[in-house]
Design a protein around this motif. Structure first.
Motif, PDB file in Angstrom:
ATOM      1  N   UNK A 189       0.814  -1.219   0.000  1.00 54.55           N
ATOM      2  CA  UNK A 189       0.000   0.000   0.000  1.00 54.55           C
ATOM      3  C   UNK A 189       0.845   1.266   0.000  1.00 54.55           C
ATOM      4  N   UNK A 190       2.140   1.089   0.101  1.00 55.88           N
ATOM      5  CA  UNK A 190       3.114   2.179   0.102  1.00 55.88           C
ATOM      6  C   UNK A 190       2.846   3.201   1.208  1.00 55.88           C
ATOM      7  N   UNK A 191       2.395   2.717   2.357  1.00 51.17           N
ATOM      8  CA  UNK A 191       2.175   3.589   3.509  1.00 51.17           C
ATOM      9  C   UNK A 191       3.488   3.819   4.245  1.00 51.17           C
ATOM     10  N   UNK A 192       4.406   2.899   4.104  1.00 50.97           N
ATOM     11  CA  UNK A 192       5.721   3.022   4.745  1.00 50.97           C
ATOM     12  C   UNK A 192       6.778   3.105   3.655  1.00 50.97           C
ATOM     13  N   UNK A 193       7.831   3.876   3.888  1.00 52.71           N
ATOM     14  CA  UNK A 193       8.891   3.969   2.874  1.00 52.71           C
ATOM     15  C   UNK A 193       9.612   2.627   2.726  1.00 52.71           C
ATOM     16  N   UNK A 194      10.036   2.340   1.505  1.00 54.48           N
ATOM     17  CA  UNK A 194      10.729   1.073   1.237  1.00 54.48           C
ATOM     18  C   UNK A 194      12.205   1.213   1.596  1.00 54.48           C
TER      19      UNK A 194
END
Length: 186
Positions: free
Chosen positions: A114-119
């Motif tokens: 969901x791209x809520x946290x940085x990779x």
């Protein structure tokens, strides 16, 4: 007006009600005594006793409950500070395997669909991880640790992270997971 002020006002109101009921009961007893022709004069002791009872019923018993609550909060905060001190002491029995920086960062790289946290390694904790990394001494080993402490009742505090070990001494550490677990009942 906060909740404790309302509670205090409620207790003072109960104190007045208790005082009124006590006085009403006392007057009923006096009426019965007069009806039975038992005369009793009101002594100075009776007046002082009633005055002290009035002060206690209206003001002191709510105050005592309030002070009990304040004492409870103070002792609870002292217990929390003691628990924090315990959590700050990672002991040798908590240490697991030694790992390299690349292994740690690879293992903790966040892949959020969901791209809520940085990779990045540790996601939102990446800046803290970088601060931990920048403070690494040359001869430090990084060990994974898992520590569990009994905090209160049937709960344990579990911390997972990485600790620096320099010449057999545990130094700074980085915590990436902290949660409470329930102690199994025997």
């Amino acid at each position: 007006m906060n909740i404790w002020n309302l509670v205090l006002l409620f207790y003072i109101a109960i104190g007045f009600i208790v005082l009124v009921l006590w006085e009403w009961t006392r007057r009923q007893n006096l009426k019965e005594q007069r009806a039975n022709h038992v005369a009793k004069s009101l002594s100075t002791f009776d007046v002082m006793a009633f005055s002290l009872l009035a002060v206690f019923c209206v003001f002191l018993w709510p105050l005592s409950l309030y002070l009990f609550r304040v004492n409870h909060l103070v002792s609870k905060s002292q217990t929390s500070e003691q628990n924090i001190e315990l959590l700050r002491s990672v002991r040798p029995e908590h240490l697991l395997e030694a790992m390299s920086l690349s292994e740690i960062e690879q293992h903790h790289r966040i892949k959020d669909p969901l791209q809520a946290a940085p990779e990045l390694p540790f996601g939102h904790l990446h800046q803290s991880w970088l601060q931990f990394n920048n403070a690494l001494p040359e001869n430090a080993d990084i060990h994974r640790f898992e520590a569990e402490w009994r905090t209160y009742g049937k709960h344990n505090q579990v911390l997972k992270g990485y600790a620096l070990v320099v010449d057999g001494t545990i130094g700074e550490y980085f915590v990436y997971s902290c949660y409470s677990s329930v102690v199994p009942v025997d």
